[in-house]
Each structure stands twice: as structure tokens, then as C-alpha cells.
Design a protein around this motif. Structure first.
Motif, PDB file in Angstrom:
ATOM      1  N   LEU A 159       8.950  -2.040   6.734  1.00  0.00           N
ATOM      2  CA  LEU A 159       7.977  -2.075   5.527  1.00  0.00           C
ATOM      3  C   LEU A 159       8.024  -3.558   4.916  1.00  0.00           C
ATOM      4  CD1 LEU A 159       8.640   1.578   3.880  1.00  0.00           C
ATOM      5  CD2 LEU A 159       6.442   0.562   5.139  1.00  0.00           C
ATOM      6  N   SER A 160       9.408  -3.982   4.527  1.00  0.00           N
ATOM      7  CA  SER A 160       9.525  -5.331   4.089  1.00  0.00           C
ATOM      8  C   SER A 160       8.797  -6.328   4.787  1.00  0.00           C
ATOM      9  CB  SER A 160      10.782  -5.474   3.609  1.00  0.00           C
ATOM     10  OG  SER A 160      11.604  -4.603   2.717  1.00  0.00           O
ATOM     11  N   TYR A 161       9.240  -6.232   6.325  1.00  0.00           N
ATOM     12  CA  TYR A 161       8.596  -7.217   7.038  1.00  0.00           C
ATOM     13  C   TYR A 161       6.973  -7.099   7.050  1.00  0.00           C
ATOM     14  CZ  TYR A 161       8.101  -9.910  11.591  1.00  0.00           C
ATOM     15  OH  TYR A 161       8.003 -10.669  12.527  1.00  0.00           O
ATOM     16  N   LEU A 162       6.450  -6.031   7.049  1.00  0.00           N
ATOM     17  CA  LEU A 162       5.153  -5.892   7.003  1.00  0.00           C
ATOM     18  C   LEU A 162       4.313  -6.515   5.660  1.00  0.00           C
ATOM     19  CD1 LEU A 162       4.514  -2.519   8.800  1.00  0.00           C
ATOM     20  CD2 LEU A 162       3.818  -4.732   9.457  1.00  0.00           C
ATOM     21  N   ALA A 163       5.183  -6.117   4.767  1.00  0.00           N
ATOM     22  CA  ALA A 163       4.699  -6.518   3.050  1.00  0.00           C
ATOM     23  C   ALA A 163       4.916  -7.948   3.092  1.00  0.00           C
ATOM     24  CB  ALA A 163       5.826  -5.758   1.903  1.00  0.00           C
ATOM     25  N   MET A 164       5.755  -8.685   3.746  1.00  0.00           N
ATOM     26  CA  MET A 164       5.757 -10.153   3.588  1.00  0.00           C
ATOM     27  C   MET A 164       4.611 -10.787   4.010  1.00  0.00           C
ATOM     28  SD  MET A 164       7.729 -12.474   2.834  1.00  0.00           S
ATOM     29  CE  MET A 164       9.627 -12.164   2.938  1.00  0.00           C
ATOM     30  N   VAL A 165       3.827 -10.439   4.962  1.00  0.00           N
ATOM     31  CA  VAL A 165       2.637 -10.881   5.395  1.00  0.00           C
ATOM     32  C   VAL A 165       1.699 -11.053   4.515  1.00  0.00           C
ATOM     33  CG1 VAL A 165       0.793 -10.773   7.268  1.00  0.00           C
ATOM     34  CG2 VAL A 165       3.190 -10.216   7.729  1.00  0.00           C
ATOM     35  N   PRO A 166       1.153 -10.027   3.513  1.00  0.00           N
ATOM     36  CA  PRO A 166       0.085 -10.223   2.742  1.00  0.00           C
ATOM     37  C   PRO A 166       0.717 -11.031   1.382  1.00  0.00           C
ATOM     38  CG  PRO A 166       0.946  -7.972   2.365  1.00  0.00           C
ATOM     39  CD  PRO A 166       1.470  -8.512   3.696  1.00  0.00           C
ATOM     40  N   VAL A 186      11.554 -13.801  12.292  1.00  0.00           N
ATOM     41  CA  VAL A 186      11.483 -14.434  10.887  1.00  0.00           C
ATOM     42  C   VAL A 186      10.464 -15.472  10.839  1.00  0.00           C
ATOM     43  CG1 VAL A 186      12.909 -15.633   9.416  1.00  0.00           C
ATOM     44  CG2 VAL A 186      13.973 -13.642  10.461  1.00  0.00           C
ATOM     45  N   PRO A 187      10.477 -16.431  11.669  1.00  0.00           N
ATOM     46  CA  PRO A 187       9.481 -17.430  11.478  1.00  0.00           C
ATOM     47  C   PRO A 187       7.970 -16.788  11.619  1.00  0.00           C
ATOM     48  CG  PRO A 187      10.880 -18.065  13.144  1.00  0.00           C
ATOM     49  CD  PRO A 187      11.364 -16.647  12.775  1.00  0.00           C
ATOM     50  N   LEU A 188       7.650 -15.762  12.409  1.00  0.00           N
ATOM     51  CA  LEU A 188       6.459 -15.261  12.612  1.00  0.00           C
ATOM     52  C   LEU A 188       5.939 -14.797  11.064  1.00  0.00           C
ATOM     53  CD1 LEU A 188       6.219 -13.148  15.965  1.00  0.00           C
ATOM     54  CD2 LEU A 188       5.039 -15.335  15.254  1.00  0.00           C
ATOM     55  N   VAL A 189       6.770 -13.811  10.259  1.00  0.00           N
ATOM     56  CA  VAL A 189       6.506 -13.293   9.131  1.00  0.00           C
ATOM     57  C   VAL A 189       6.364 -14.640   8.066  1.00  0.00           C
ATOM     58  CG1 VAL A 189       8.538 -12.929   8.345  1.00  0.00           C
ATOM     59  CG2 VAL A 189       6.528 -11.457   7.650  1.00  0.00           C
ATOM     60  N   GLU A 190       7.233 -15.529   8.004  1.00  0.00           N
ATOM     61  CA  GLU A 190       7.354 -16.545   7.136  1.00  0.00           C
ATOM     62  C   GLU A 190       6.063 -17.479   7.156  1.00  0.00           C
ATOM     63  OE1 GLU A 190      10.160 -19.934   8.672  1.00  0.00           O
ATOM     64  OE2 GLU A 190      10.871 -18.108   7.608  1.00  0.00           O
TER      65      GLU A 190
END
Length: 447
Positions: free
Chosen positions: A98-105, A330-334
Motif C-alpha cells: 500500500l505504501s509503495y502504491l501510495a508513493m506514486v500519486p 525503489v527508483p521506479l516509485v520515486e
């Protein structure tokens, strides 16, 4: 008898004439008929003042392009991640997902707020600020990792530094070449953007791998304790040099060659096929832009903390390698927001803008974020070195050489884009199967 020569102008008269000509040159109203506020670029004038909640949420939801708007659909994951983190603290896998997905928006909001702020500022400074704000996600993740995980977080940070550069140079640039060249035979870009960027990346790449090369050359000849101490010193010296290089680069763009870059970006704006539609879009006010920026930084920081806290579980219990986590996940989401922005610019045939974001983000990771995290480790007495895995270091140099070859002719097409993405996928597959190695003090691995 007194007389004066009207043909001789005094300094105050000259200053008055310059001010008058400046007022004549700058438009008092923008393309939408809004009166331009002093200090704001006409393109960034909203025609409003203060805060208007309905306008604010409407503009933020529509975001900068269609892709960014679709990303905003993920925003419910932000409160969900916060709720699950506090209500179900032992559910580590779901908190991570959930945190990984929430980092995108969250990162997308940060990128949009940066764009809105950038439209109100001079072009070159605006692009630099926008890229810097995009890199804040990365810096927040690095700092949280280092502070919470101490030495255990160093290998992930090291992988993420190189992974961030690889994601920009191969994945993002490849997508830009592909979406921009799919409906055109080729696209062109100015060599001042491509050559300076690729040359800086080559120098930065060499600087980053020097500690790794030093360690590999002496690992069987010198005691491990001595090498670790020397690697620490070399890493800190490298960080200082890289930070000085970043200052010189900023001066080059913002001062000595400002007019060149300003002309390049201005001509790129004229090539935008959606320019009229983009100019007609409603804008955030300056205060609203700052509020959006503050909200985005809050969300990004929270998600970074939640995400980092679950990394030991993901590595130890789910057996995801630190190499894959750092180099790819990590780089994909950041970098999600920056990638969307650059791809949209390439699609609109604004390749100089796209390259400025792609290469600029890579340069900031190498020349700014990396030295800063080394200094943070230095201040916290944590051995945050630049001793990378040999695999990662070699892949980085090869990627820089591949991208430099594609940029050399000042042209791009969808084939080059596809090849860049294929190279990135090969690296991702290799990183997924990369085994966990015993980590020596100061980072890197013992081989």
C-alpha cells in the motif's frame, strides 16, 4: 545665461528609459486576458489570488496531462496506507504494498506542484527547480533509510543511487524516444542539452565507481580494516568534488550560458502541438502551489517512512534481494512523476525539455543527492560510502556509454527508445536473480 544639452542623457534618465522599455517589452496581460502579477511569468498567471478550495482540488485532479490524471486515481491508497500502518502494524506485506502504491500519486502531486511553481519563474530556473523538487522524493527515501536502518540501510541506498540513474537514462529516456518517435520518423534536440548532460554523466559515473575500483584492486592485498577506512575517506572526498561539480553546472546553466538555454527551451515551447490548449488550462495561484507542495512533501515523507520500515521484512522474509529492491523497485516509485512529465514532453515533440528533465534528474542524483547522503552519514557517524557492488558499477558505466552513443547525433527514434528499455529489462532480470552477499563495513560486498 544658462542652457543644457538635451542630447546628453544623465544616468537617471538612462535608467528611466531602460525601465520604460522593460515595461513595454513585458506584457501587462497574458494569453487568457489575466493581468500579470509582477515577478510572475505570463504563462503562470492564474488570474486569481489567495486560496480557492474548489479550484485547487479541480486543478490538482486534472494535473498536467492525461497520464498524470490517471495516476491520481491511486490517491485513495494514501489514506489507506496510513490507516493500515497504524491499525494493523504487524501486516508488513500489505503495509509495504500500500505504501509503495501510495508513493506514486504522492510523487505525482509533488511533480505537479513543482510544474505549477516552475511556470511562474524564469524558464531555466523553473526547469532546474522542478527537477530538484522531483529529486526530493529520492532524498527523503535515502535519509529515512539511513536514519532508521543505520548501516543495514547502506546497501539499499547504494543500489538505489545507481538504480535511480539507470531508471532515468534507460527506462525514462527510452520511453521518451519511443513515444516521441512512434508517430515521427525522428526527433531532434540541441547538442547543448545532450552533450553537456551526457558528458557530465560520464564524469559523474567515473567518480562514483572509483571507490569500487579501489576496493576491487586492493581487496586481496591490504587488510580489510585498512581498506574500509580508506574507502570512507575516498568516498567523502569524492562527495565534496561532486558537489563542487554540481555548483559549477548550475552556474553554467543559470548564469554564463543562461541565454542559450533560455532560447533553446523557448523554441521548444513553440514546437508544442498542444501549446494553445496548455496555455488555456487554469493555473494554481502561488499560495496554492506552495500548499500543494507542502501536502505532497508530507505524503511523500509518510510513505517513505512506512516503506522503509518494511524493507527488512521484504528482504529477510520474502527473499527479495537488496540489489533488486534498490536498483529497480525503489527508483521506479520515486521517479514515477518525473518519468510521466518527460514522456508527455517527448510526445509533444519537446525533446529539449524532456532531455532536460531526464538528464537533469540523473545529474542531480549523481552530483547532489549522492554527496548529500554521504555527508548525512558522515554527520551521523555512519559508514555511508560509495563502494558499490561491482555488478552495479559496471552496469552503470555501460548504460552511460550506451545512452551517450544514442545522444551523439542529436537525433532519436522509436527504435533507439525500444533498445534502451530492453537494456533496462535485462538489468532488472539480472538484479532479480542477484544473490545476497555478505556486506562488509562501509557498504559493498566481500567477494
Amino acid at each position: 545665461m544658462s542652457f543644457r544639452n538635451d542630447s546628453i542623457q544623465r544616468p537617471n534618465d538612462l535608467k528611466g528609459d531602460q525601465d520604460f522599455s522593460e515595461k513595454q517589452r513585458l506584457p501587462s496581460h497574458n494569453h487568457n486576458g489575466f493581468k500579470v502579477t509582477r515577478g510572475i511569468r505570463p504563462e503562470g498567471e492564474s488570474g486569481r489570488r489567495g486560496i480557492h478550495p474548489l479550484h485547487f482540488f479541480s486543478i490538482v485532479w486534472r494535473s498536467s496531462c492525461t497520464a498524470s490524471k490517471w495516476v491520481n486515481i491511486l490517491f485513495p491508497f494514501v489514506p489507506t496506507a496510513i490507516a493500515v500502518h497504524y491499525a494493523l502494524p504487524d501486516n508488513h506485506l500489505w503495509i509495504f504494498i500500500l505504501s509503495y502504491l501510495a508513493m506514486v500519486p504522492s510523487a505525482n502531486l509533488l511533480g505537479f506542484a513543482g510544474q505549477e511553481l516552475a511556470t511562474k519563474l524564469p524558464k531555466v530556473f523553473g526547469v532546474l527547480l522542478e527537477t530538484t523538487l522531483g529529486s526530493l522524493v529520492e532524498m527523503v527515501l535515502f535519509v529515512v533509510l539511513l536514519v532508521t536502518q543505520k548501516e543495514k540501510g547502506v546497501p539499499v541506498i547504494q543500489s538505489a543511487i545507481l538504480g535511480s540513474i539507470l531508471a532515468n537514462l534507460l527506462l525514462c529516456l527510452g520511453v521518451c524516444f519511443f513515444v516521441g518517435g512512434f508517430k515521427r520518423s525522428e526527433q531532434t534536440f540541441h547538442d547543448a542539452v545532450s552533450e553537456v548532460g551526457s558528458n557530465l554523466m560520464l564524469v559523474a559515473g567515473m567518480a562514483l565507481v572509483i571507490p569500487t575500483a579501489y576496493n576491487s584492486a586492493l581487496t586481496t592485498r591490504v587488510p580489510t580494516e585498512q581498506i574500509a577506512d580508506e574507502i570512507n575517506k575516498i568516498s567523502r572526498a569524492t562527495a565534496i568534488i561532486l558537489l563542487i561539480a554540481f555548483v559549477v553546472y548550475v552556474y553554467f546553466q543559470m548564469s554564463s550560458h543562461h541565454s542559450l538555454y533560455d532560447d533553446i527551451l523557448e523554441s521548444d515551447e513553440m514546437r508544442d502541438r498542444d501549446r494553445e490548449r496548455d496555455l488555456a488550462k487554469p493555473r494554481l495561484t502561488l499560495i496554492e502551489s506552495l500548499i500543494a507542495l507542502a501536502l505532497a512533501l508530507t505524503f511523500v515523507s509518510l510513505m517513505a517512512v512506512f516503506l522503509v520500515q518494511q524493507i527488512p521484512f521484504i528482504v529477510e522474509e520474502r527473499h527479495v534481494s537488496e540489489a533488486f529492491l534498490g536498483l529497480i523497485l525503489v527508483p521506479l516509485v520515486e521517479k514515477a512523476a518525473e518519468h510521466i512529465t518527460a514522456a508527455d514532453e517527448a510526445y509533444d515533440d519537446q525533446m529539449n525539455f524532456a532531455l532536460s528533465h531526464v538528464l537533469g534528474a540523473s545529474i542531480q542524483t549523481a552530483l547532489l543527492n549522492t554527496p548529500l547522503i554521504v555527508f548525512v552519514g558522515w554527520g551521523l557517524d555512519i559508514s555511508m560510502t560509495l563502494q558499490f557492488e561491482v555488478f552495479s558499477a559496471v552496469v552503470l558505466i555501460l548504460a552511460i556509454l550506451v545512452v551517450g552513443g544514442f545522444l551523439r547525433d542529436g537525433k532519436s527514434n522509436y527504435l533507439e527508445g525500444a533498445l534502451c528499455v530492453f537494456v533496462y529489462i535485462l538489468i532488472a532480470v539480472s538484479a532479480f536473480f542477484f544473490p545476497e552477499l555478505k556486506t562488509a563495513e562501509g557498504g559493498g560486498s566481500t567477494e
